[in-house]
Design a protein around this motif. Structure first.
Motif, PDB file in Angstrom:
ATOM      1  N   GLY A 318       0.830  -1.200   0.000  1.00  0.00           N
ATOM      2  CA  GLY A 318       0.000   0.000   0.000  1.00  0.00           C
ATOM      3  C   GLY A 318       0.864   1.249   0.000  1.00  0.00           C
ATOM      4  N   GLN A 319       0.322   2.347  -0.537  1.00  0.00           N
ATOM      5  CA  GLN A 319       1.027   3.627  -0.550  1.00  0.00           C
ATOM      6  C   GLN A 319       0.053   4.734  -0.181  1.00  0.00           C
ATOM      7  N   LYS A 320       0.428   5.515   0.831  1.00  0.00           N
ATOM      8  CA  LYS A 320      -0.409   6.622   1.296  1.00  0.00           C
ATOM      9  C   LYS A 320       0.051   7.921   0.646  1.00  0.00           C
ATOM     10  N   ASP A 321      -0.892   8.601   0.007  1.00  0.00           N
ATOM     11  CA  ASP A 321      -0.653   9.920  -0.578  1.00  0.00           C
ATOM     12  C   ASP A 321       0.561   9.948  -1.486  1.00  0.00           C
ATOM     13  N   TYR A 322       0.727   8.898  -2.300  1.00  0.00           N
ATOM     14  CA  TYR A 322       1.789   8.827  -3.312  1.00  0.00           C
ATOM     15  C   TYR A 322       3.188   8.931  -2.704  1.00  0.00           C
ATOM     16  N   LEU A 323       3.335   8.608  -1.417  1.00  0.00           N
ATOM     17  CA  LEU A 323       4.619   8.839  -0.767  1.00  0.00           C
ATOM     18  C   LEU A 323       5.078   7.639   0.061  1.00  0.00           C
ATOM     19  N   VAL A 324       4.426   7.371   1.195  1.00  0.00           N
ATOM     20  CA  VAL A 324       4.878   6.334   2.119  1.00  0.00           C
ATOM     21  C   VAL A 324       4.252   4.995   1.730  1.00  0.00           C
ATOM     22  N   SER A 325       5.097   3.981   1.605  1.00  0.00           N
ATOM     23  CA  SER A 325       4.605   2.658   1.213  1.00  0.00           C
ATOM     24  C   SER A 325       5.114   1.591   2.168  1.00  0.00           C
ATOM     25  N   ALA A 326       4.368   0.483   2.235  1.00  0.00           N
ATOM     26  CA  ALA A 326       4.755  -0.658   3.067  1.00  0.00           C
ATOM     27  C   ALA A 326       3.901  -1.850   2.667  1.00  0.00           C
ATOM     28  N   ARG A 327       4.378  -3.038   3.025  1.00  0.00           N
ATOM     29  CA  ARG A 327       3.594  -4.245   2.752  1.00  0.00           C
ATOM     30  C   ARG A 327       2.368  -4.253   3.669  1.00  0.00           C
ATOM     31  N   LEU A 328       1.223  -4.602   3.082  1.00  0.00           N
ATOM     32  CA  LEU A 328      -0.034  -4.612   3.829  1.00  0.00           C
ATOM     33  C   LEU A 328      -0.152  -5.880   4.672  1.00  0.00           C
ATOM     34  N   TYR A 335       0.702  13.393  10.768  1.00  0.00           N
ATOM     35  CA  TYR A 335       0.624  14.704  11.413  1.00  0.00           C
ATOM     36  C   TYR A 335       0.069  15.704  10.401  1.00  0.00           C
ATOM     37  N   TYR A 336      -0.958  16.452  10.816  1.00  0.00           N
ATOM     38  CA  TYR A 336      -1.623  17.400   9.932  1.00  0.00           C
ATOM     39  C   TYR A 336      -1.589  18.804  10.514  1.00  0.00           C
ATOM     40  N   ILE A 337      -1.268  19.775   9.654  1.00  0.00           N
ATOM     41  CA  ILE A 337      -1.417  21.164  10.068  1.00  0.00           C
ATOM     42  C   ILE A 337      -2.910  21.404  10.253  1.00  0.00           C
ATOM     43  N   PRO A 338      -3.328  22.095  11.313  1.00  0.00           N
ATOM     44  CA  PRO A 338      -4.770  22.266  11.554  1.00  0.00           C
ATOM     45  C   PRO A 338      -5.387  23.328  10.654  1.00  0.00           C
ATOM     46  N   ASP A 339      -6.724  23.355  10.674  1.00  0.00           N
ATOM     47  CA  ASP A 339      -7.513  24.398  10.024  1.00  0.00           C
ATOM     48  C   ASP A 339      -7.246  24.493   8.523  1.00  0.00           C
ATOM     49  N   THR A 340      -6.917  23.375   7.904  1.00  0.00           N
ATOM     50  CA  THR A 340      -6.706  23.289   6.463  1.00  0.00           C
ATOM     51  C   THR A 340      -7.384  22.031   5.960  1.00  0.00           C
ATOM     52  N   HIS A 341      -8.082  22.126   4.843  1.00  0.00           N
ATOM     53  CA  HIS A 341      -8.697  20.931   4.268  1.00  0.00           C
ATOM     54  C   HIS A 341      -7.625  20.090   3.578  1.00  0.00           C
ATOM     55  N   TRP A 342      -7.604  18.796   3.923  1.00  0.00           N
ATOM     56  CA  TRP A 342      -6.638  17.874   3.347  1.00  0.00           C
ATOM     57  C   TRP A 342      -7.354  16.761   2.607  1.00  0.00           C
ATOM     58  N   LEU A 343      -6.940  16.526   1.373  1.00  0.00           N
ATOM     59  CA  LEU A 343      -7.385  15.362   0.625  1.00  0.00           C
ATOM     60  C   LEU A 343      -6.374  14.240   0.807  1.00  0.00           C
ATOM     61  N   SER A 344      -6.857  13.001   0.799  1.00  0.00           N
ATOM     62  CA  SER A 344      -5.971  11.856   0.993  1.00  0.00           C
ATOM     63  C   SER A 344      -6.251  10.792  -0.049  1.00  0.00           C
ATOM     64  N   SER A 345      -5.234   9.966  -0.305  1.00  0.00           N
ATOM     65  CA  SER A 345      -5.397   8.857  -1.237  1.00  0.00           C
ATOM     66  C   SER A 345      -4.621   7.650  -0.728  1.00  0.00           C
ATOM     67  N   PHE A 346      -5.047   6.496  -1.172  1.00  0.00           N
ATOM     68  CA  PHE A 346      -4.405   5.239  -0.789  1.00  0.00           C
ATOM     69  C   PHE A 346      -4.414   4.317  -1.999  1.00  0.00           C
ATOM     70  N   GLY A 347      -3.215   3.911  -2.432  1.00  0.00           N
ATOM     71  CA  GLY A 347      -3.099   3.018  -3.573  1.00  0.00           C
ATOM     72  C   GLY A 347      -2.618   1.649  -3.162  1.00  0.00           C
ATOM     73  N   GLN A 348      -3.124   0.624  -3.821  1.00  0.00           N
ATOM     74  CA  GLN A 348      -2.654  -0.744  -3.598  1.00  0.00           C
ATOM     75  C   GLN A 348      -1.927  -1.230  -4.844  1.00  0.00           C
ATOM     76  N   PHE A 349      -0.765  -1.876  -4.632  1.00  0.00           N
ATOM     77  CA  PHE A 349       0.059  -2.356  -5.727  1.00  0.00           C
ATOM     78  C   PHE A 349       0.373  -3.831  -5.518  1.00  0.00           C
ATOM     79  N   ASP A 350       0.625  -4.515  -6.621  1.00  0.00           N
ATOM     80  CA  ASP A 350       1.008  -5.917  -6.568  1.00  0.00           C
ATOM     81  C   ASP A 350       2.527  -5.990  -6.531  1.00  0.00           C
TER      82      ASP A 350
END
Length: 595
Positions: A318-328, A335-350
Motif C-alpha cells: 500500500g502507498q499513502k498519498d503517493y509517498l509512504v509505502s509498506a507491505r499490507l 501529522y496534519y497542520i490544523p484548520d486546512t482541508h486535506w485530501l488523501s489517497s491510498f493506492g494498492q500495488f502488486d
C-alpha cells in the motif's frame, strides 16, 4: 464561485486523457482515470482539480530527473507545467490546455501611456546569464509581457500601469524565484534580478531526519477585478530552491504566498518505504513574500491521526498519498497542520510500487484541530458501491443533462462513507434500459454515458464487475437501480446500501453471533424518497444459498445481526425501495472473511 476555487480552476482544470494503458478498458479502470499526464521530458504530472492549495498537482520526475522543479501557470487562458531545465525550449510543448477550446491572440494595445524597464540578471555566481525568465502580468488589462535576451540584459517597453512580476534565475541545480506582488511602471526604471538575493525556503520539524517528498510553492495573485495571474512551483523537496523576499506588497486580499509539503523518513533508496510517519504541512503569508522563509512547525502544533491500512490479499503493498509505502497490513502515524482541508489517497500495488495502482481510493477533504488524536482505517471491507458526499475533486456522479444520462459510480469503495475507489477488474459491464428496452451498454464498471429520448420514462441501470488477484474480497459486485427521469438537469435519485462490519487488519470477522452497521447512502443533490423497505441477506457459500438477515433500525441507519460459521467468507446482498418507488439492488460476493 469562491476565489480559492477560481484559482484552482485557472491552474488545473484540464480536459486530458490519461496515458496509462491496460489489457482492456475494464482492467485499466483503476489507473487510467487518474489525471496523469506524461510531459515530453518523460516527467509525469497528476492534476487534481479543485484540491486544496498545494495538493492540486503531484509531480513524479522521470528517473534521474529528481532534481527538476516544475512551474505551473496560466497565460491568456492556457495552462502550462514547465520543467526547470526546459529553459529556451518552446513553451507550447508544455501547454496542457492545447486546443481544447477557443484560444484567445493576443491583445492588441491601443496607443499608450510606454516606459523603458531595463532588466539586468545575475546568476548565483554573480555573472550575466541566459537561464532566466520573467513575466509581467498587467493588473489593469488582460496583457502579459515576457521580455528576454540571452545576454542577461534587456530593455522592456511596458505601458504605464501596475503589474505582477514573476521571475526565475537558474544556475545549474540552483533556482531563485523573484516575485513582486505590485510592480508599478510610471516612468523609466531598472529591475535587477540578482540570484544571490534569494533565501532558502521551507519547513523545519521536530524530526531532523524527515525530508520532503512532495512540496509546492504557490504564489497566488489576483487582479483587482478577480483575475488569477499567479503561479505554482512543484518539486520533490526544497533542495536548491531559493526565494527572494519581495520589496512590494499587494493590497489586502490580493496576494498569498503558500509553502506546502509532505514529509517522511527516507528509506535510503530514493523513496519513503517503511516510514513510520507522514507529515502534511503548510504555512501561509498574506500580501507579500516575507523575509523569514523557513518556518519551524512543532509536533505540538499539529493534529495526530493514527492510520491503519488493512490487507485483502497476500503480497500487496500500500502507498499513502503517493509517498509512504509498506507491505499490507501496516500502520502509519500522520501529522496534519490544523484548520486546512486535506485530501488523501491510498493506492494498492502488486509487489513494488509503480505508476499504476491496482486499487486507488480517494477521501474527501478533512480538517483537523491542533492537539487532537484520532484513528483512521483504510482498505476495510465490505468493498462496494458508494455515493460519498460531493467535493470538488470527486468523480462520482449519476446525472441527467437534457437527453444525456451520465454515470460513474465506484463499485469497490471501502466502508468509510466519504471515500470513492476504483479497482482493476477482469471484466465488467454497465447497461441502461428505458421502459424495459436497452438504451446502450459499456464494458466499464459502473460507468457509461447514454443518449435517451426526451420525456419521462422508467429507467433501470445495471452494472457488474468481477476481479481476481487484486483482492480475495468483493470478487464480484452486482448492482442495479430502477428510477424515473424526465428531460432536464438533475441528479438522479440513486442510493446504495453500505455495510460496515468490525474487521481485523486482514478483513476478518469473528465467528459466532455478529452484528454490524448497515446504512443507506444517497447521492448528494438528488431527491430520493424515504426508505420504505430494506432487506439484507447473507450467504456462506459464495451466493448459492441466501439467508435472510435480521435488521433493527429505521430510516437510513440499521444494524444487522447474523451467526457466522467457524471460517470461510460472507457474501451480502440487499434490496432497497424508497417511498418514491426508486429501487436499488446490490450483491457482493465474498464481502469479508470469517476467522
Amino acid at each position: 464561485m469562491s476565489r480559492k476555487l477560481r484559482t484552482l480552476l485557472s491552474l488545473f482544470v484540464l480536459a486530458v486523457t490519461a496515458l496509462v494503458a491496460g489489457p482492456s478498458p475494464a482492467a485499466a479502470a483503476a489507473a487510467d482515470e487518474e489525471k496523469w499526464i506524461t510531459l515530453v521530458t518523460g516527467d509525469r504530472v497528476l492534476l487534481r482539480p479543485d484540491a486544496p492549495r498545494g495538493q492540486d498537482v503531484v509531480v513524479r520526475p522521470a528517473r534521474g530527473r529528481e532534481h527538476v522543479r516544475f512551474r505551473s501557470y496560466t497565460d491568456r487562458g492556457d495552462t502550462y507545467v514547465v520543467p526547470s531545465d526546459a529553459a529556451g525550449r518552446d513553451r507550447e510543448l508544455f501547454n496542457l490546455t492545447k486546443s481544447g477550446g477557443a484560444r484567445r491572440a493576443a491583445v492588441t494595445a491601443t496607443a499608450v501611456e510606454t516606459f523603458d524597464v531595463t532588466i539586468r540578471v545575475l546568476d548565483h555566481n554573480g555573472r550575466r546569464t541566459a537561464t532566466w525568465s520573467a513575466v509581467f502580468n498587467s493588473l489593469d488589462t488582460e496583457q502579459s509581457f515576457s521580455p528576454y535576451d540571452p545576454s542577461g540584459t534587456v530593455v522592456a517597453k511596458l505601458p504605464r500601469g501596475s503589474y505582477y512580476l514573476q521571475a526565475q534565475v537558474e544556475t545549474g541545480p540552483l533556482i531563485t524565484h523573484v516575485v513582486e506582488p505590485l510592480f508599478v511602471v510610471d516612468g523609466d526604471r531598472t529591475l535587477d534580478l540578482v540570484a544571490t538575493e534569494g533565501k532558502p525556503v521551507g519547513i523545519t520539524l521536530d524530526r531532523p531526519e524527515a525530508v520532503g517528498g512532495e512540496v509546492a510553492l504557490i504564489f497566488e495573485r489576483y487582479t483587482p477585478d478577480g483575475r488569477f495571474v499567479g503561479q505554482g512551483h512543484h518539486a520533490v523537496n526544497f533542495d536548491n530552491t531559493l526565494v527572494r523576499p519581495s520589496t512590494t506588497a499587494a493590497p489586502p486580499g490580493q496576494f498569498t504566498f503558500y509553502v506546502a509539503g509532505r514529509f517522511a523518513k527516507p528509506d535510503g533508496a530514493g523513496g519513503f518505504a517503511g516510514s513510520p510517519y507522514l507529515y502534511h504541512l503548510q504555512w501561509v503569508q498574506s500580501d507579500r513574500v516575507p523575509e523569514d522563509l523557513v518556518r519551524r512547525i512543532s509536533d505540538d502544533d499539529l493534529a495526530i491521526v493514527n492510520s491503519t491500512f488493512a490487507a485483502s490479499a497476500r503480497g500487496k503493498v500500500g502507498q499513502k498519498d503517493y509517498l509512504v509505502s509498506a507491505r499490507l497490513p501496516f500502520s502509519l502515524r500522520e501529522y496534519y497542520i490544523p484548520d486546512t482541508h486535506w485530501l488523501s489517497s491510498f493506492g494498492q500495488f502488486d509487489g513494488a510500487v509503480g505508476d499504476s495502482p491496482e486499487i486507488i481510493t480517494y477521501s474527501g477533504p478533512k480538517m483537523f484541530t491542533a492537539g487532537t488524536v484520532s484513528d483512521e482505517s483504510w482498505g476495510v471491507a465490505a468493498f462496494g458501491p458508494s455515493f460519498p458526499p460531493s467535493w470538488p475533486w470527486s468523480w462520482t456522479r449519476a446525472v441527467r443533462s437534457g437527453e444525456t444520462l451520465d454515470f460513474e459510480i465506484p463499485l469497490f469503495t471501502d466502508q468509510n462513507p466519504i471515500r470513492e475507489a476504483r479497482s482493476t477488474v477482469d471484466r465488467a459491464s454497465t447497461v441502461l434500459y428505458r421502459d424495459g428496452r436497452e438504451v446502450g451498454h459499456t464494458a466499464l464498471p459502473g460507468k457509461g454515458t447514454f443518449t435517451v429520448p426526451p420525456g419521462e420514462a422508467s429507467y433501470r441501470l445495471t452494472t457488474t464487475a468481477r476481479r481476481s488477484g487484486v483482492s480475495d474480497l468483493s470478487a464480484e459486485v452486482r448492482a442495479s437501480w430502477t428510477f424515473k427521469s424526465s428531460t432536464g438537469e438533475q441528479r438522479l435519485p440513486l442510493a446504495v446500501v453500505r455495510f460496515a462490519p468490525d474487521l481485523d487488519e486482514y478483513n476478518r470477522a469473528a465467528s459466532g453471533p455478529f452484528s454490524f452497521p448497515v446504512h443507506v447512502q444517497r447521492q448528494d443533490g438528488s431527491t430520493p424518497g424515504a426508505v420504505r423497505r430494506l432487506s439484507v441477506e447473507i450467504s456462506y457459500d459464495d451466493g448459492r444459498l441466501w439467508r435472510p438477515v435480521r435488521l433493527a433500525g429505521a430510516g437510513d441507519q440499521w444494524t444487522a445481526t447474523v451467526v457466522h460459521p467457524r471460517s470461510g467468507h460472507a457474501s451480502l446482498r440487499a434490496t432497497l425501495v424508497d417511498a418514491s418507488g426508486n429501487r436499488a439492488e446490490l450483491a457482493i460476493l465474498r464481502a469479508y472473511r470469517i476467522r
